[in-house]
Design an enzyme around this catalytic site. Structure first.
Site, short mmCIF file in Angstrom:
data_model
loop_
_atom_site.label_atom_id
_atom_site.label_comp_id
_atom_site.label_asym_id
_atom_site.label_seq_id
_atom_site.Cartn_x
_atom_site.Cartn_y
_atom_site.Cartn_z
N ARG A 103 41.67 39.74 43.82
CA ARG A 103 41.89 40.45 45.09
C ARG A 103 40.96 41.65 45.17
O ARG A 103 40.84 42.41 44.21
CB ARG A 103 43.33 40.99 45.16
N THR A 107 40.64 45.50 50.46
CA THR A 107 41.13 44.65 51.56
C THR A 107 42.30 43.76 51.14
O THR A 107 42.97 43.18 52.00
CB THR A 107 40.00 43.72 52.04
N ASP A 199 50.21 46.43 38.56
CA ASP A 199 49.18 45.39 38.48
C ASP A 199 49.42 44.57 37.21
O ASP A 199 49.18 45.04 36.09
CB ASP A 199 47.79 46.03 38.46
N ASP A 202 46.31 43.97 34.83
CA ASP A 202 45.89 45.18 34.12
C ASP A 202 46.88 45.52 33.00
O ASP A 202 46.49 45.92 31.90
CB ASP A 202 45.79 46.36 35.08
C1 PRP Z 1 47.09 39.25 41.29
C2 PRP Z 1 48.06 38.14 40.97
C3 PRP Z 1 47.82 37.14 42.05
C4 PRP Z 1 47.43 38.02 43.21
C5 PRP Z 1 48.57 38.10 44.17
O1 PRP Z 1 45.82 38.94 40.82
O2 PRP Z 1 47.90 37.61 39.69
O3 PRP Z 1 46.80 36.20 41.76
O4 PRP Z 1 47.16 39.32 42.70
O5 PRP Z 1 48.23 38.81 45.30
P1 PRP Z 1 48.14 38.11 46.75
O6 PRP Z 1 49.38 37.30 46.90
O7 PRP Z 1 48.09 39.29 47.68
O8 PRP Z 1 46.89 37.29 46.80
P2 PRP Z 1 44.56 39.95 40.95
O9 PRP Z 1 43.78 39.63 42.17
O10 PRP Z 1 45.05 41.35 40.80
O11 PRP Z 1 43.64 39.52 39.77
P3 PRP Z 1 43.89 39.47 38.19
O12 PRP Z 1 44.82 38.31 37.95
O13 PRP Z 1 42.52 39.23 37.65
O14 PRP Z 1 44.48 40.77 37.74
N1 URA Z 2 49.08 41.76 42.15
C1 URA Z 2 49.72 42.45 41.17
O1 URA Z 2 49.38 42.33 39.99
N2 URA Z 2 50.72 43.26 41.53
C2 URA Z 2 51.14 43.42 42.80
O2 URA Z 2 52.09 44.18 43.06
C3 URA Z 2 50.44 42.70 43.80
C4 URA Z 2 49.44 41.87 43.45
#
Ligand code: PRP
Ligand code: URA
Length: 207
Positions: A103, A107, A199, A202
Site C-alpha cells: 500500500r 494514498t 502496521d 512492520d
Molecule cells: C497490509 C496488509 C494488507 C494490506 C491491507 O499490507 O498486509 O495486504 O495492508 O490494506 P488494504 O485492505 O487497504 O489494501 P501493506 O501494504 O502494509 O504491506 P506489507 O504487507 O508489506 O507490510
Molecule cells: N495494514 C496494516 O498492516 N494495518 C492496518 O491497520 C491497515 C493496513
C-alpha cells in the site's frame, strides 16, 4: 456482515489481545501471530471434503478419512508470510502461490510488485492469507489476479478486518468467504484499522 466468519476461541482471544498491545515486542508478536493464524485456518478449512480411506494399523485395519480436495495457499507479501508457516504445519502438502502488494502510505492504494502462482488453479480451493483487510484494495487486486488465472473457489483467512474493506470486497466478490479473528470498528483517516494493531508487516518483521 454476510460471508464473514468470526472465529472464536479462548486461545485466539488471548493471543489477539497480545498482538493488539503496542508494548508487545517482535518475538512475542511472531509467536502469537502464528497461534492466531493457525486457529483461524483450522476454521477456514472446516468445510473441506474428505473421502473414506482404510489403512493397515500394526494390529488390524482401520477405516479413516483423507482430504478429497486440493488446496492452494496464497500469502499476500509481506504480512501474509506470517500465516504461511502455521498453515503449512497443518497442510504440509499444499502448493503455495505468492503475490506481492504494497500500500502506498499516502494514498493507501495497493501496488503489485510480484506474482507467482501454481500453473493449475481451476478446481482447487484457494486460501488467500493476509492478516489485515483495511480498504480491501489489496484483497480485491489479489482476487482479480487469481480469477484471471482460472481460480474459482477462493476464500480469505485474515486476523483483523474493517467493515469498509468487507463492503468493498463483497461489492465485487460477494461469494468470497472471509475467516477472521476480529471485525474491528472502522478505518481512520490514514486508512488504518481502529482499534486494530498498527502496521502488521512492520511489527512482524521488526521494521
Ligand atoms: C497490509 C496488509 C494488507 C494490506 C491491507 O499490507 O498486509 O495486504 O495492508 O490494506 P488494504 O485492505 O487497504 O489494501 P501493506 O501494504 O502494509 O504491506 P506489507 O504487507 O508489506 O507490510
Ligand atoms: N495494514 C496494516 O498492516 N494495518 C492496518 O491497520 C491497515 C493496513
Amino acid at each position: 456482515m454476510d460471508n464473514v466468519h468470526l472465529v472464536s476461541h479462548p486461545l485466539l482471544d488471548h493471543s489477539l489481545t497480545i498482538l493488539r498491545d503496542r508494548r508487545t515486542g517482535t518475538g512475542e508478536f511472531r509467536r502469537h501471530a502464528a497461534i492466531v493464524a493457525q486457529i483461524v485456518l483450522l476454521e477456514a478449512t472446516r468445510s473441506l471434503r474428505v473421502r473414506s480411506r482404510t489403512v493397515p494399523t500394526p494390529l488390524t485395519s482401520a477405516r479413516g478419512k483423507q482430504l478429497a480436495e486440493e488446496l492452494v495457499l496464497v500469502p499476500v507479501l509481506r504480512a501474509g508470510l506470517s500465516m504461511l508457516e502455521p498453515a503449512l504445519e497443518i497442510l504440509p502438502q499444499t502448493p503455495v502461490g505468492f503475490i506481492g502488494l504494497e500500500r502506498d502510505e499516502r494514498t493507501a492504494l495497493a501496488r503489485a510488485y510480484y506474482q507467482k502462482f501454481p500453473i493449475d488453479l481451476e478446481n482447487k480451493r484457494i486460501i488467500v492469507l493476509d492478516p489485515m483487510l483495511a480498504t480491501g484494495g489489496s484483497l480485491i487486486d489479489t482476487l482479480a489476479r487469481l480469477r484471471d488465472r482460472g481460480a474459482r473457489d477462493i476464500c480469505a483467512a485474515c486476523i483483523v478486518i474493517a467493515p469498509e474493506g468487507v463492503r468493498a470486497l463483497h461489492k465485487h466478490y460477494p461469494e468470497v468467504a472471509i475467516h477472521t479473528a476480529a471485525l474491528d470498528s472502522h478505518l481512520n483517516e490514514a486508512k488504518y484499522i481502529v482499534p486494530g494493531l498498527g502496521d502488521f508487516g512492520d511489527r512482524y518483521f521488526g521494521t
